[in-house]
Enzyme design. Structure first.
Site, PDB file in Angstrom:
ATOM      1  N   THR A  11       0.822  -1.211   0.000  1.00 10.79           N
ATOM      2  CA  THR A  11       0.000   0.000   0.000  1.00 10.79           C
ATOM      3  C   THR A  11       0.865   1.273   0.000  1.00 10.79           C
ATOM      4  O   THR A  11       0.685   2.167  -0.816  1.00 10.79           O
ATOM      5  CB  THR A  11      -0.924  -0.008   1.234  1.00 10.79           C
ATOM      6  OG1 THR A  11      -1.756  -1.158   1.139  1.00 10.79           O
ATOM      7  CG2 THR A  11      -1.791   1.230   1.299  1.00 10.79           C
ATOM      8  N   GLY A 109       4.976   1.757  11.374  1.00  7.77           N
ATOM      9  CA  GLY A 109       4.755   0.440  11.984  1.00  7.77           C
ATOM     10  C   GLY A 109       5.981  -0.083  12.706  1.00  7.77           C
ATOM     11  O   GLY A 109       5.920  -1.101  13.392  1.00  7.77           O
ATOM     12  N   SER A 138       3.217   7.204  11.769  1.00 13.60           N
ATOM     13  CA  SER A 138       2.062   6.566  11.121  1.00 13.60           C
ATOM     14  C   SER A 138       1.115   7.603  10.508  1.00 13.60           C
ATOM     15  O   SER A 138       1.276   8.806  10.708  1.00 13.60           O
ATOM     16  CB  SER A 138       1.285   5.743  12.150  1.00 13.60           C
ATOM     17  OG  SER A 138       0.565   6.647  12.981  1.00 13.60           O
ATOM     18  N   CYS A 139       0.106   7.102   9.802  1.00 19.07           N
ATOM     19  CA  CYS A 139      -0.875   7.991   9.155  1.00 19.07           C
ATOM     20  C   CYS A 139      -1.591   8.874  10.186  1.00 19.07           C
ATOM     21  O   CYS A 139      -1.681  10.100  10.026  1.00 19.07           O
ATOM     22  CB  CYS A 139      -1.878   7.170   8.361  1.00 19.07           C
ATOM     23  SG  CYS A 139      -2.492   5.714   9.248  1.00 19.07           S
ATOM     24  N   ASN A 140      -2.090   8.263  11.266  1.00 24.45           N
ATOM     25  CA  ASN A 140      -2.810   9.042  12.280  1.00 24.45           C
ATOM     26  C   ASN A 140      -1.883  10.042  12.958  1.00 24.45           C
ATOM     27  O   ASN A 140      -2.259  11.193  13.195  1.00 24.45           O
ATOM     28  CB  ASN A 140      -3.420   8.098  13.327  1.00 24.45           C
ATOM     29  CG  ASN A 140      -4.700   7.467  12.819  1.00 24.45           C
ATOM     30  OD1 ASN A 140      -5.615   8.169  12.391  1.00 24.45           O
ATOM     31  ND2 ASN A 140      -4.774   6.145  12.842  1.00 24.45           N
ATOM     32  N   ARG A 167     -10.061   3.624  10.428  1.00 28.75           N
ATOM     33  CA  ARG A 167     -10.601   2.672   9.442  1.00 28.75           C
ATOM     34  C   ARG A 167     -10.124   1.271   9.841  1.00 28.75           C
ATOM     35  O   ARG A 167      -9.026   1.104  10.372  1.00 28.75           O
ATOM     36  CB  ARG A 167     -10.167   3.040   8.018  1.00 28.75           C
ATOM     37  CG  ARG A 167      -8.654   2.986   7.743  1.00 28.75           C
ATOM     38  CD  ARG A 167      -8.195   1.626   7.309  1.00 28.75           C
ATOM     39  NE  ARG A 167      -6.780   1.548   7.066  1.00 28.75           N
ATOM     40  CZ  ARG A 167      -5.868   1.212   7.961  1.00 28.75           C
ATOM     41  NH1 ARG A 167      -6.204   0.954   9.202  1.00 28.75           N
ATOM     42  NH2 ARG A 167      -4.596   1.109   7.617  1.00 28.75           N
ATOM     43  N   ALA A 194      -0.724   8.816  21.263  1.00 25.81           N
ATOM     44  CA  ALA A 194      -0.173   9.910  22.082  1.00 25.81           C
ATOM     45  C   ALA A 194       1.339   9.733  22.225  1.00 25.81           C
ATOM     46  O   ALA A 194       2.116  10.674  22.042  1.00 25.81           O
ATOM     47  CB  ALA A 194      -0.845   9.920  23.449  1.00 25.81           C
ATOM     48  N   HIS A 219      -9.701   7.668   8.028  1.00 28.25           N
ATOM     49  CA  HIS A 219      -9.891   7.859   9.471  1.00 28.25           C
ATOM     50  C   HIS A 219     -10.580   9.215   9.681  1.00 28.25           C
ATOM     51  O   HIS A 219     -10.583  10.074   8.803  1.00 28.25           O
ATOM     52  CB  HIS A 219      -8.558   7.967  10.208  1.00 28.25           C
ATOM     53  CG  HIS A 219      -7.570   6.881   9.970  1.00 28.25           C
ATOM     54  ND1 HIS A 219      -7.806   5.569  10.257  1.00 28.25           N
ATOM     55  CD2 HIS A 219      -6.281   6.931   9.523  1.00 28.25           C
ATOM     56  CE1 HIS A 219      -6.713   4.853   9.996  1.00 28.25           C
ATOM     57  NE2 HIS A 219      -5.782   5.661   9.538  1.00 28.25           N
ATOM     58  N   GLN A 300      -5.516   7.293   5.042  1.00 30.81           N
ATOM     59  CA  GLN A 300      -4.401   6.537   5.621  1.00 30.81           C
ATOM     60  C   GLN A 300      -3.414   6.037   4.581  1.00 30.81           C
ATOM     61  O   GLN A 300      -2.222   5.927   4.856  1.00 30.81           O
ATOM     62  CB  GLN A 300      -4.943   5.339   6.426  1.00 30.81           C
ATOM     63  CG  GLN A 300      -5.508   4.175   5.617  1.00 30.81           C
ATOM     64  CD  GLN A 300      -6.910   4.407   5.072  1.00 30.81           C
ATOM     65  OE1 GLN A 300      -7.536   5.418   5.372  1.00 30.81           O
ATOM     66  NE2 GLN A 300      -7.392   3.471   4.270  1.00 30.81           N
TER      67      GLN A 300
HETATM   68  P1  NAD Z   1       1.486  -3.775   2.979  1.00 28.60           P
HETATM   69  O1  NAD Z   1       1.290  -5.106   3.603  1.00 28.60           O
HETATM   70  O2  NAD Z   1       0.448  -3.230   2.088  1.00 28.60           O
HETATM   71  O3  NAD Z   1       2.854  -3.777   2.165  1.00 28.60           O
HETATM   72  C1  NAD Z   1       4.027  -4.360   2.634  1.00 28.60           C
HETATM   73  C2  NAD Z   1       4.763  -4.988   1.457  1.00 28.60           C
HETATM   74  O4  NAD Z   1       5.991  -5.546   1.919  1.00 28.60           O
HETATM   75  C3  NAD Z   1       3.973  -6.122   0.793  1.00 28.60           C
HETATM   76  O5  NAD Z   1       4.060  -5.976  -0.606  1.00 28.60           O
HETATM   77  C4  NAD Z   1       4.712  -7.382   1.248  1.00 28.60           C
HETATM   78  O6  NAD Z   1       4.641  -8.396   0.277  1.00 28.60           O
HETATM   79  C5  NAD Z   1       6.127  -6.865   1.369  1.00 28.60           C
HETATM   80  N1  NAD Z   1       6.971  -7.667   2.245  1.00 28.60           N
HETATM   81  C6  NAD Z   1       6.584  -8.501   3.248  1.00 28.60           C
HETATM   82  N2  NAD Z   1       7.676  -9.068   3.822  1.00 28.60           N
HETATM   83  C7  NAD Z   1       8.757  -8.573   3.153  1.00 28.60           C
HETATM   84  C8  NAD Z   1      10.153  -8.790   3.255  1.00 28.60           C
HETATM   85  N3  NAD Z   1      10.669  -9.611   4.185  1.00 28.60           N
HETATM   86  N4  NAD Z   1      10.976  -8.128   2.396  1.00 28.60           N
HETATM   87  C9  NAD Z   1      10.483  -7.276   1.472  1.00 28.60           C
HETATM   88  N5  NAD Z   1       9.156  -7.050   1.311  1.00 28.60           N
HETATM   89  C10 NAD Z   1       8.314  -7.680   2.148  1.00 28.60           C
HETATM   90  O7  NAD Z   1       1.815  -2.787   4.194  1.00 28.60           O
HETATM   91  P2  NAD Z   1       1.612  -1.214   4.225  1.00 28.60           P
HETATM   92  O8  NAD Z   1       0.221  -0.926   4.628  1.00 28.60           O
HETATM   93  O9  NAD Z   1       2.148  -0.608   2.977  1.00 28.60           O
HETATM   94  O10 NAD Z   1       2.524  -0.836   5.480  1.00 28.60           O
HETATM   95  C11 NAD Z   1       3.922  -0.654   5.350  1.00 28.60           C
HETATM   96  C12 NAD Z   1       4.395   0.215   6.499  1.00 28.60           C
HETATM   97  O11 NAD Z   1       3.745   1.493   6.392  1.00 28.60           O
HETATM   98  C13 NAD Z   1       4.069  -0.304   7.896  1.00 28.60           C
HETATM   99  O12 NAD Z   1       5.077   0.102   8.786  1.00 28.60           O
HETATM  100  C14 NAD Z   1       2.777   0.428   8.229  1.00 28.60           C
HETATM  101  O13 NAD Z   1       2.550   0.551   9.618  1.00 28.60           O
HETATM  102  C15 NAD Z   1       3.052   1.779   7.592  1.00 28.60           C
HETATM  103  N6  NAD Z   1       1.856   2.560   7.264  1.00 28.60           N
HETATM  104  C16 NAD Z   1       0.774   1.978   6.688  1.00 28.60           C
HETATM  105  C17 NAD Z   1      -0.340   2.759   6.401  1.00 28.60           C
HETATM  106  C18 NAD Z   1      -1.574   2.166   5.783  1.00 28.60           C
HETATM  107  O14 NAD Z   1      -2.634   2.741   5.933  1.00 28.60           O
HETATM  108  N7  NAD Z   1      -1.517   1.099   5.084  1.00 28.60           N
HETATM  109  C19 NAD Z   1      -0.337   4.113   6.688  1.00 28.60           C
HETATM  110  C20 NAD Z   1       0.806   4.692   7.236  1.00 28.60           C
HETATM  111  C21 NAD Z   1       1.896   3.892   7.533  1.00 28.60           C
END
Ligand code: NAD
Length: 336
Positions: A11, A109, A138-140, A167, A194, A219, A300
């Protein structure tokens, strides 16, 4: 031109990769994927080079997706890595970034300790200059920090109380829920948000509560800020109006629900319906003496993408905050 790798193409990673392709001062070396799924296939169709773990090369090639090298090759070929792997996986990759002496940008994360600094472009860009490891919160937390650091320009923020309606899942996350429940996240106070805000603004008095709602779109935050001085509503509206990455939505356009905001993104033909701005409902802004309350929506999936561009520039000392924010915004079509 700075050479950037994206490790983890989900994502956030796919949006970060597309954003890098639009930056005039960055080059996307490639992205790392672990499974040859539809996201890998589309990246390949877009001409993005794909790097995979050594043991996955055969699997990718059998799926018709050519492999440019291993993840170590990707790290070596880049000046900096944006790690967008799932929660906690970034920390496992840090030794590889250290081994090849590459800077890295981690995501929210990961635990704050993974990086030298937690980052929000509007709050602490200057402190992040030259830092080898930066964590984009993070997003929030990004939305909370943008809002708090903006209101702080009117009068010093002394106390924040916020309720976050989260969400439940991103749109592609078919196995996540709840489908029909509101779930406190957690049913204790404060929620982790927080502490995350405090990773950037150390001594701020902030308490947050959160609830997960069965929606995938955005969110919503309900925030109550106590300031040092009495302020006027017009000054609060003016600072929100004049700050980048914050949009005031006028009540005259009847857009108050997250579904309507996403419809606006669709009508504007925004890529993936993304809304990287904090969307503040102007009629929700309430000011009484030194108290400010407001409501805003947070997309997000995209809000942290501009922050990642700025974190890359801060880490590599490419330029100052104002120039970086302007270039990121112009290249990504962000309002203001
Ligand atoms: P996601 O699951 O959509 O994407 C993660 C990607 O990493 C996937 O394509 C997965 O196949 C790949 N992956 C898994 N293991 C791996 C490895 N060992 N080596 C390389 N690639 C690997 O996750 P996301 O939602 O994009 O979240 C990624 C980070 O961004 C997290 O720290 C999350 O907390 C943060 N984040 C997410 C959002 C959200 O809303 N989705 C918002 C803000 C921050």
């Amino acid at each position: 031109m700075i050479s950037v790798a994206v490790n983890g193409y989900g994502t956030i990673g796919k949006r970060v990769a597309d954003a890098i392709l639009k930056q005039p001062d960055m080059r996307l070396v490639g992205v790392a994927k672990t499974s040859p799924n539809y996201e890998a296939f589309i990246a390949h169709r877009k001409g993005i080079k794909i790097y995979v773990p050594q043991q996955s090369i055969k699997k990718f090639e059998e799926s018709g997706i050519p492999v440019a090298g291993t993840i170590e090759d990707l790290v070596k070929a880049s000046d900096i890595v944006v790690d967008t792997t799932p929660n906690g996986v970034g920390a496992q990759y840090k030794p590889i970034y250290q081994q090849f002496q590459r800077n890295a940008i981690f995501q929210g994360g990961e635990k704050a300790e993974v990086a030298d600094i937690s980052f929000s472009a509007l709050c602490n860009y200057d402190e992040a200059l030259g830092k080898k490891y930066i964590r984009v919160v993070s997003c929030n937390t990004t939305a909370l920090l943008r809002t708090i650091c903006t209101i702080n320009k009117v009068s010093k923020v002394e106390k924040v109380r916020a309720t976050i309606v989260r969400r439940a899942a991103d749109q592609k996350e078919v196995k996540k829920g709840p489908i029909n429940s509101l779930v406190p996240d957690p049913a204790t106070v404060p929620s982790h948000h927080a502490k995350d805000v405090n990773s950037v603004i150390k001594n701020l008095d902030i308490v947050t509560m959160a609830v997960i709602a069965p929606t995938t779109l955005m969110h919503m935050h309900f925030i109550n800020i106590t300031l040092k001085d009495k302020v006027e509503k017009k000054d609060v509206l003016s600072v929100l109006e004049n700050t980048p990455r914050i949009v005031l939505i006028s009540s005259k356009y009847d857009a108050e629900a997250t579904a309507e905001l996403v419809e606006i993104a669709r009508d504007l033909k925004r890529e993936r319906n993304d809304i990287p701005e904090v969307m503040v409902f102007d009629d929700s802004v309430y000011v009484k003496d030194n108290e400010v309350m407001l409501m805003y929506a947070v997309h997000q999936e995209s809000i942290v993408v501009p922050e990642n561009m700025d974190a890359i520039r801060a880490s590599t000392r490419l330029m100052n905050a104002e120039d970086s924010i302007r270039i990121t915004n112009e290249s990504l079509g962000i309002l203001k």
